[in-house]
Scaffold this motif. Structure first.
Motif, PDB file in Angstrom:
ATOM      1  N   LYS A  66       0.819  -1.153   0.257  1.00  0.00           N
ATOM      2  CA  LYS A  66      -0.006   0.046   0.172  1.00  0.00           C
ATOM      3  C   LYS A  66       1.055   1.263   0.097  1.00  0.00           C
ATOM      4  O   LYS A  66       0.797   2.050  -0.870  1.00  0.00           O
ATOM      5  CB  LYS A  66      -0.830  -0.040   1.109  1.00  0.00           C
ATOM      6  CG  LYS A  66      -1.791   1.277   1.385  1.00  0.00           C
ATOM      7  CD  LYS A  66      -2.609   1.303   2.694  1.00  0.00           C
ATOM      8  CE  LYS A  66      -3.158   2.528   2.904  1.00  0.00           C
ATOM      9  NZ  LYS A  66      -3.433   3.000   4.274  1.00  0.00           N
TER      10      LYS A  66
ATOM     11  N   HIS B 113      -5.631  12.209  -2.949  1.00  0.00           N
ATOM     12  CA  HIS B 113      -6.889  12.539  -2.526  1.00  0.00           C
ATOM     13  C   HIS B 113      -7.820  11.419  -3.325  1.00  0.00           C
ATOM     14  O   HIS B 113      -8.673  11.127  -2.972  1.00  0.00           O
ATOM     15  CB  HIS B 113      -7.308  14.018  -2.592  1.00  0.00           C
ATOM     16  CG  HIS B 113      -8.712  14.213  -2.430  1.00  0.00           C
ATOM     17  ND1 HIS B 113      -8.992  14.484  -0.838  1.00  0.00           N
ATOM     18  CD2 HIS B 113      -9.842  14.532  -3.095  1.00  0.00           C
ATOM     19  CE1 HIS B 113     -10.479  14.384  -1.039  1.00  0.00           C
ATOM     20  NE2 HIS B 113     -10.896  14.614  -2.185  1.00  0.00           N
ATOM     21  N   LYS B 114      -7.580  11.417  -4.751  1.00  0.00           N
ATOM     22  CA  LYS B 114      -8.352  10.452  -5.343  1.00  0.00           C
ATOM     23  C   LYS B 114      -8.475   8.990  -4.976  1.00  0.00           C
ATOM     24  O   LYS B 114      -9.413   8.335  -5.118  1.00  0.00           O
ATOM     25  CB  LYS B 114      -7.792  10.297  -7.100  1.00  0.00           C
ATOM     26  CG  LYS B 114      -7.777  11.781  -7.737  1.00  0.00           C
ATOM     27  CD  LYS B 114      -6.968  11.474  -9.083  1.00  0.00           C
ATOM     28  CE  LYS B 114      -6.883  12.909  -9.824  1.00  0.00           C
ATOM     29  NZ  LYS B 114      -6.093  12.718 -11.058  1.00  0.00           N
ATOM     30  N   PHE B 115      -7.303   8.561  -4.239  1.00  0.00           N
ATOM     31  CA  PHE B 115      -7.478   7.319  -3.749  1.00  0.00           C
ATOM     32  C   PHE B 115      -8.098   7.456  -2.142  1.00  0.00           C
ATOM     33  O   PHE B 115      -7.621   6.569  -1.196  1.00  0.00           O
ATOM     34  CB  PHE B 115      -5.970   6.841  -3.520  1.00  0.00           C
ATOM     35  CG  PHE B 115      -5.278   6.506  -4.835  1.00  0.00           C
ATOM     36  CD1 PHE B 115      -5.720   5.200  -5.461  1.00  0.00           C
ATOM     37  CD2 PHE B 115      -4.694   7.653  -5.533  1.00  0.00           C
ATOM     38  CE1 PHE B 115      -5.136   5.196  -6.740  1.00  0.00           C
ATOM     39  CE2 PHE B 115      -4.130   7.549  -6.727  1.00  0.00           C
ATOM     40  CZ  PHE B 115      -4.342   6.019  -7.432  1.00  0.00           C
ATOM     41  N   GLY B 116      -8.427   8.551  -1.765  1.00  0.00           N
ATOM     42  CA  GLY B 116      -9.075   8.787  -0.385  1.00  0.00           C
ATOM     43  C   GLY B 116      -8.072   9.138   0.855  1.00  0.00           C
ATOM     44  O   GLY B 116      -8.312   8.963   1.886  1.00  0.00           O
ATOM     45  N   MET B 117      -6.863   9.364   0.179  1.00  0.00           N
ATOM     46  CA  MET B 117      -6.009   9.841   1.156  1.00  0.00           C
ATOM     47  C   MET B 117      -5.751  11.188   1.452  1.00  0.00           C
ATOM     48  O   MET B 117      -5.786  12.015   0.533  1.00  0.00           O
ATOM     49  CB  MET B 117      -4.421   9.289   0.690  1.00  0.00           C
ATOM     50  CG  MET B 117      -4.503   7.807   0.150  1.00  0.00           C
ATOM     51  SD  MET B 117      -4.774   6.537   1.607  1.00  0.00           S
ATOM     52  CE  MET B 117      -3.505   7.009   2.788  1.00  0.00           C
ATOM     53  N   ARG B 118      -5.520  11.588   2.812  1.00  0.00           N
ATOM     54  CA  ARG B 118      -5.432  13.091   2.971  1.00  0.00           C
ATOM     55  C   ARG B 118      -4.234  13.008   4.108  1.00  0.00           C
ATOM     56  O   ARG B 118      -4.020  12.082   4.968  1.00  0.00           O
ATOM     57  CB  ARG B 118      -6.596  13.469   3.866  1.00  0.00           C
ATOM     58  CG  ARG B 118      -7.777  13.846   3.014  1.00  0.00           C
ATOM     59  CD  ARG B 118      -9.001  14.100   3.330  1.00  0.00           C
ATOM     60  NE  ARG B 118     -10.179  13.938   2.411  1.00  0.00           N
ATOM     61  CZ  ARG B 118     -11.019  14.651   2.259  1.00  0.00           C
ATOM     62  NH1 ARG B 118     -11.034  15.851   2.812  1.00  0.00           N
ATOM     63  NH2 ARG B 118     -11.765  14.453   1.247  1.00  0.00           N
TER      64      ARG B 118
ATOM     65  N   TYR C   4       1.603  11.423   5.550  1.00  0.00           N
ATOM     66  CA  TYR C   4       0.230  10.437   5.177  1.00  0.00           C
ATOM     67  C   TYR C   4       0.370   9.290   5.990  1.00  0.00           C
ATOM     68  O   TYR C   4      -0.131   8.376   5.772  1.00  0.00           O
ATOM     69  CB  TYR C   4       0.358   9.985   3.853  1.00  0.00           C
ATOM     70  CG  TYR C   4      -0.272  11.211   2.887  1.00  0.00           C
ATOM     71  CD1 TYR C   4      -1.329  11.314   2.491  1.00  0.00           C
ATOM     72  CD2 TYR C   4       0.813  12.081   2.317  1.00  0.00           C
ATOM     73  CE1 TYR C   4      -1.936  12.564   1.636  1.00  0.00           C
ATOM     74  CE2 TYR C   4       0.205  13.031   1.527  1.00  0.00           C
ATOM     75  CZ  TYR C   4      -1.072  13.232   1.277  1.00  0.00           C
ATOM     76  OH  TYR C   4      -1.532  14.215   0.424  1.00  0.00           O
TER      77      TYR C   4
END
Length: 135
Positions: free
Chosen positions: A6, A64-69, A86
């Protein structure tokens, strides 16, 4: 212990985004054996503060497209060294002068370099694991 799949996928996405914004000397270092708080340090540089911020914007948009902030963001206002945490990866986008001065690659020279799977023709890709040095 080495970086998780990941984390590697995330850092490759960050590398693509940084490359699109013309980041220089993009590198990812697997620090998972040395640091308990993260798997990978991602480092990129730029020649101006404006470009540092553009690279940071690109990376944030892509992840952000992968839901990561990022759980933490530092240095955005100065635009000299921006850190995006992250948790699994820590992104360092530095002005070229700051990158030479702080030499993060030298601190983690004994850690493995992650293959970012960037095209050989991509000027952002690092050719070696050597630290950036002053001319």
């Amino acid at each position: 212990m080495s970086a998780t799949e990941k984390s590697i996928e995330m850092v490759r996405a960050a590398a693509r985004a940084a490359s699109e914004k013309l980041a220089k000397d993009v590198i990812a270092i697997d620090v998972s054996d040395r640091l308990a708080i993260t798997d990978i340090f991602f480092i990129a540089s730029a020649s101006t503060e404006r470009q540092v911020n553009a690279i940071v914007d690109g990376i944030e948009d892509e992840l952000h497209k992968f839901g990561m902030r990022p759980v933490r963001r530092e240095g955005r206002s100065a635009g000299r060294w921006v850190l995006l945490d992250y948790a699994d990866i820590v992104v360092h986008v530095q002005h070229e002068e700051d990158r030479i001065f702080y030499a993060l690659e030298r601190l983690y020279a004994d850690c493995p370099i992650i293959d970012l799977q960037m095209a050989e023709s991509d000027p952002s890709a690092r050719r070696t694991a050597e630290p950036v040095q002053a001319d």
